[in-house]
Design a protein around this motif. Structure first.
Motif, PDB file in Angstrom:
ATOM      1  N   MET A   1      36.996  10.636 -59.923  1.00 28.22           N
ATOM      2  CA  MET A   1      36.343  12.131 -59.039  1.00 28.22           C
ATOM      3  C   MET A   1      35.114  12.289 -59.168  1.00 28.22           C
ATOM      4  O   MET A   1      33.937  12.579 -57.440  1.00 28.22           O
ATOM      5  N   ALA A   2      34.627  12.991 -60.692  1.00 33.00           N
ATOM      6  CA  ALA A   2      33.515  13.137 -60.596  1.00 33.00           C
ATOM      7  C   ALA A   2      32.127  12.390 -60.231  1.00 33.00           C
ATOM      8  O   ALA A   2      31.139  13.350 -59.578  1.00 33.00           O
ATOM      9  N   MET A   3      32.356  11.517 -60.658  1.00 37.55           N
ATOM     10  CA  MET A   3      31.103   9.991 -59.963  1.00 37.55           C
ATOM     11  C   MET A   3      31.462   9.835 -58.704  1.00 37.55           C
ATOM     12  O   MET A   3      30.372   9.576 -58.603  1.00 37.55           O
ATOM     13  N   GLU A   4      31.989   9.389 -59.026  1.00 38.87           N
ATOM     14  CA  GLU A   4      32.335   9.546 -57.092  1.00 38.87           C
ATOM     15  C   GLU A   4      31.742  10.667 -56.145  1.00 38.87           C
ATOM     16  O   GLU A   4      30.657  10.079 -55.714  1.00 38.87           O
ATOM     17  N   GLN A   5      31.650  11.809 -56.815  1.00 38.09           N
ATOM     18  CA  GLN A   5      31.333  12.637 -56.529  1.00 38.09           C
ATOM     19  C   GLN A   5      29.475  13.063 -56.144  1.00 38.09           C
ATOM     20  O   GLN A   5      28.381  13.367 -55.441  1.00 38.09           O
ATOM     21  N   ASN A   6      29.055  12.807 -57.746  1.00 30.10           N
ATOM     22  CA  ASN A   6      27.915  12.440 -57.526  1.00 30.10           C
ATOM     23  C   ASN A   6      26.690  11.530 -56.943  1.00 30.10           C
ATOM     24  O   ASN A   6      26.139  11.891 -56.908  1.00 30.10           O
ATOM     25  N   TYR A   7      27.967  10.325 -56.967  1.00 26.72           N
ATOM     26  CA  TYR A   7      27.701   9.041 -56.303  1.00 26.72           C
ATOM     27  C   TYR A   7      27.165   9.550 -55.289  1.00 26.72           C
ATOM     28  O   TYR A   7      25.788   9.608 -54.234  1.00 26.72           O
ATOM     29  N   ILE A   8      27.541  10.273 -54.471  1.00 32.47           N
ATOM     30  CA  ILE A   8      27.925  10.338 -52.910  1.00 32.47           C
ATOM     31  C   ILE A   8      26.543  11.715 -52.815  1.00 32.47           C
ATOM     32  O   ILE A   8      25.773  11.583 -51.630  1.00 32.47           O
ATOM     33  N   ASP A   9      27.331  12.720 -53.653  1.00 32.34           N
ATOM     34  CA  ASP A   9      25.458  13.378 -53.140  1.00 32.34           C
ATOM     35  C   ASP A   9      24.473  12.902 -53.519  1.00 32.34           C
ATOM     36  O   ASP A   9      23.628  13.489 -52.570  1.00 32.34           O
ATOM     37  N   SER A  10      24.041  12.267 -54.457  1.00 29.97           N
ATOM     38  CA  SER A  10      22.758  12.008 -55.086  1.00 29.97           C
ATOM     39  C   SER A  10      22.653  10.585 -53.427  1.00 29.97           C
ATOM     40  O   SER A  10      20.810  10.787 -53.378  1.00 29.97           O
ATOM     41  N   GLU A  11      23.343  10.127 -53.208  1.00 33.51           N
ATOM     42  CA  GLU A  11      23.531   8.958 -51.786  1.00 33.51           C
ATOM     43  C   GLU A  11      23.080   9.559 -50.736  1.00 33.51           C
ATOM     44  O   GLU A  11      21.736   9.336 -49.921  1.00 33.51           O
ATOM     45  N   TYR A  12      23.536  11.354 -50.533  1.00 34.37           N
ATOM     46  CA  TYR A  12      23.279  12.324 -49.672  1.00 34.37           C
ATOM     47  C   TYR A  12      21.737  12.355 -49.540  1.00 34.37           C
ATOM     48  O   TYR A  12      20.747  12.786 -48.795  1.00 34.37           O
ATOM     49  N   GLU A  13      21.663  13.101 -50.862  1.00 30.15           N
ATOM     50  CA  GLU A  13      19.948  13.352 -50.626  1.00 30.15           C
ATOM     51  C   GLU A  13      19.255  12.682 -50.909  1.00 30.15           C
ATOM     52  O   GLU A  13      17.462  12.796 -50.036  1.00 30.15           O
ATOM     53  N   SER A  14      19.546  11.239 -51.282  1.00 32.96           N
ATOM     54  CA  SER A  14      17.897  10.271 -51.264  1.00 32.96           C
ATOM     55  C   SER A  14      18.506  10.054 -49.632  1.00 32.96           C
ATOM     56  O   SER A  14      16.738   9.440 -49.558  1.00 32.96           O
ATOM     57  N   LYS A  15      19.389   9.576 -49.345  1.00 37.08           N
ATOM     58  CA  LYS A  15      19.225   9.658 -47.454  1.00 37.08           C
ATOM     59  C   LYS A  15      18.385  10.465 -47.022  1.00 37.08           C
ATOM     60  O   LYS A  15      17.180  10.338 -45.780  1.00 37.08           O
ATOM     61  N   LEU A  16      18.155  11.867 -47.169  1.00 30.11           N
ATOM     62  CA  LEU A  16      18.232  12.914 -45.977  1.00 30.11           C
ATOM     63  C   LEU A  16      16.217  12.768 -47.110  1.00 30.11           C
ATOM     64  O   LEU A  16      16.044  13.009 -46.126  1.00 30.11           O
ATOM     65  N   GLU A  17      16.154  12.263 -47.975  1.00 29.85           N
ATOM     66  CA  GLU A  17      15.153  12.873 -48.421  1.00 29.85           C
ATOM     67  C   GLU A  17      14.182  11.598 -48.171  1.00 29.85           C
ATOM     68  O   GLU A  17      13.015  11.573 -47.440  1.00 29.85           O
ATOM     69  N   PHE A  18      14.678   9.994 -47.896  1.00 27.68           N
ATOM     70  CA  PHE A  18      14.354   9.561 -47.339  1.00 27.68           C
ATOM     71  C   PHE A  18      13.826   9.646 -46.039  1.00 27.68           C
ATOM     72  O   PHE A  18      12.769   8.862 -44.758  1.00 27.68           O
ATOM     73  N   GLN A  19      14.668   9.511 -44.927  1.00 28.98           N
ATOM     74  CA  GLN A  19      14.468  10.147 -44.230  1.00 28.98           C
ATOM     75  C   GLN A  19      13.651  11.573 -43.188  1.00 28.98           C
ATOM     76  O   GLN A  19      12.580  11.059 -42.131  1.00 28.98           O
ATOM     77  N   SER A  20      13.329  12.373 -43.857  1.00 37.69           N
ATOM     78  CA  SER A  20      12.782  13.770 -44.021  1.00 37.69           C
ATOM     79  C   SER A  20      10.594  12.916 -44.408  1.00 37.69           C
ATOM     80  O   SER A  20      10.543  13.075 -43.032  1.00 37.69           O
ATOM     81  N   MET A  21      10.952  11.990 -44.899  1.00 34.58           N
ATOM     82  CA  MET A  21       9.810  11.506 -45.482  1.00 34.58           C
ATOM     83  C   MET A  21       8.650  10.295 -44.344  1.00 34.58           C
ATOM     84  O   MET A  21       7.907  10.352 -43.647  1.00 34.58           O
ATOM     85  N   TRP A  22      10.151   9.467 -43.915  1.00 29.66           N
ATOM     86  CA  TRP A  22       9.517   9.017 -42.821  1.00 29.66           C
ATOM     87  C   TRP A  22       9.488   9.506 -41.320  1.00 29.66           C
ATOM     88  O   TRP A  22       8.587   9.317 -40.795  1.00 29.66           O
TER      89      TRP A  22
END
Length: 491
Positions: A176-197
């Motif tokens: 569960m911790a790995m899935e939560q970390n993966y979801i958080d990191s994926e969400y953060e990377s998507k947000l960062e990419f969208q903001s940069m774009w």
């Protein structure tokens, strides 16, 4: 995660321990079978040796018994000759006295028998109470050991189940911790990419709009100036030259500015391509990281399946051990019950046999060996045996049976002697019956008697009666002597 997965393989050592335990059980069963074979071989050899010794003793006893019987027979014959020389009244008086003495002996024997029976019954009751106490103690010890084994089994089972549940909860939490970390990191990377774009897009649009406005202003200014210059040129040539020169300078400046703006646009395009490459690189890295996490998830699932399989296997092994334990306990209970029944049967037989024991057997139930040292050495030379440590241990377990075999051999010898004596008595009884029949035929007169040999029918001073047996043989008495008494005083 891979290190944790490798550490989770520790239950394989328990399987190896189970295999080692099964191998030890098989080795112990083989040792028990080997010991049983050695014991059976030892008992067979001992039985053969006892049979040889009993045969040898029987031959010796028969030879000595024959000599004793011959001497007794001669003495009895001499006494019978003296007794027959006396009168009939003396014989009657002697028989009366014998009857009185026998009645007195019988009463004394009955009193002794009652006393011996009471003592025997008392001893049997004591032995039964002792055996019951011993069986009760054995049953209590067996029940205690069974309870200890069941408690140990239940505690071990509970510990294994608790440890397995803890490991499952731990693996679930890690997953569960790995899935939560993966979801958080994926969400953060998507947000960062969208903001940069969005930032890059807005910045490019603003710069493009600014350049367009600036260029339109420049073009309009130039067109206005060109019209003015054209008007001034028409007005005056000098003014036109001056304007031409100024316009030329301004045109160079504008061309430089246009070149600078083109370079800036080119730099912006390069920055856009670099940002696109970074975005692609970040997407690849995220995909690699996602693939790594998926692989870890698969490994964790595989470990979970292995743990479940090990748990099922351990449960089956524990169930098999429990079934085996119950079967062995039932078998032991049945064997103990058989032993108890056998012991009760032996005690009953001993009680029955006690009635037929003599006073000497009650006082001295065991006799010493009749074999001399030379005879024992000859038997050992005839039957050489290599004593191993295992055979010595087995023989040590059966040292207590020596007295039993002594009593058994003694009873066997007495049985054989009584059978021999019975055959002799039956032969004598047949002869006496024949003589009594001849005597009765002699004192009675009938056609049947006259047709046969008759001592009263005399012709020419001769009787037709066949030659009778000697009176000493016909009217002889026999003294019955016990074999144990003869053996104890002659051998």
């Amino acid at each position: 995660m891979l290190r944790r997965g490798k550490k989770a393989k520790t239950p394989l050592s328990e399987e190896e321990q189970l295999l080692l335990y099964q191998q030890k059980l098989l080795a112990e069963e083989e040792m028990a079978k080997k010991k049983e074979r050695l014991l059976s071989q030892f008992l067979k050899d001992k039985l053969a040796k006892e049979e040889q010794n009993s045969a040898l003793n029987l031959n010796k006893i028969n030879t000595q018994w024959r000599t004793v019987l011959r001497e007794v027979k001669t003495k009895e014959l001499h006494k019978d000759i003296e007794i027959l020389s006396q009168t009939f009244e003396r014989v009657v008086d002697c028989k009366d006295s014998v009857i009185k003495s026998l009645a007195k002996d019988l009463s004394e024997a009955e009193e002794q028998y009652a006393h011996a029976l009471r003592s025997h019954l008392h001893n049997i009751d004591q032995l039964l109470a002792l055996q019951r106490r011993r069986l009760h103690l054995l049953e209590e010890s067996y029940n205690n050991e069974l309870e200890v084994l069941t408690k140990e089994f239940e505690t071990e089972r509970k510990t294994i189940i608790d440890q397995h549940e803890k490991e499952i909860h731990y693996l679930q939490d890690v997953f569960m911790a790995m899935e939560q970390n993966y979801i958080d990191s994926e969400y953060e990377s998507k947000l960062e990419f969208q903001s940069m774009w969005d930032d890059l897009k807005n910045k490019n649009l603003e710069e493009k709009h600014f350049l367009r406005i600036q260029l339109e202003n420049v073009v309009e200014d130039l067109w206005r100036r060109f019209q003015e210059a054209l008007k001034n040129y028409t007005d005056a040539t000098e003014d036109r030259k001056i304007a031409f020169e100024t316009l030329k300078v301004k045109d160079e400046k504008s061309s430089k500015e246009i070149e600078a703006q083109m370079k800036k646009i080119q730099k912006l395009q390069e920055a856009i391509t670099i940002s696109k490459g970074k975005i692609m690189l970040h997407s690849r890295e995220s995909e690699d990281q996602n693939q790594y996490i998926r692989n870890d998830k698969e490994l964790v699932l595989i470990q979970l399946r292995k743990l479940k399989a090990q748990r099922m296997q351990a449960r089956e092994v524990s169930q098999e051990n429990l079934v085996k334990l119950t079967l062995e306990s039932n078998a032991t209970l049945k064997a103990l019950k058989k032993i108890v029944d056998k012991g009760e049967k032996i005690l009953k037989l001993a009680e029955i046999c006690r009635k037929y024991e003599t006073e000497e057997e009650k006082v001295l139930p065991f006799y010493s060996s009749v074999l001399t040292a030379n005879i024992q050495e000859e038997n050992e030379e005839q039957n050489p045996e290599e004593l191993t440590m295992e055979l010595v241990k087995v023989m040590a377990d059966y040292v207590g049976m020596e007295n039993f075999w002594k009593r058994y051999n003694k009873v066997k010898l007495e049985q054989l002697s009584l059978q021999h004596r019975r055959a002799q008595l039956l032969e004598i009884n047949g002869k006496l019956r024949e003589m009594l029949k001849q005597y009765l035929d002699g004192i009675s007169v009938s056609d049947e008697v006259l047709s046969k040999f008759n001592p009263l029918f005399i012709v020419n001073h001769q009787s037709n009666l066949s030659q009778p047996l000697s009176t000493s043989t016909a009217q002889s008495t026999y003294n019955i002597i016990e074999a144990a008494h003869i053996i104890s005083h002659t051998l």
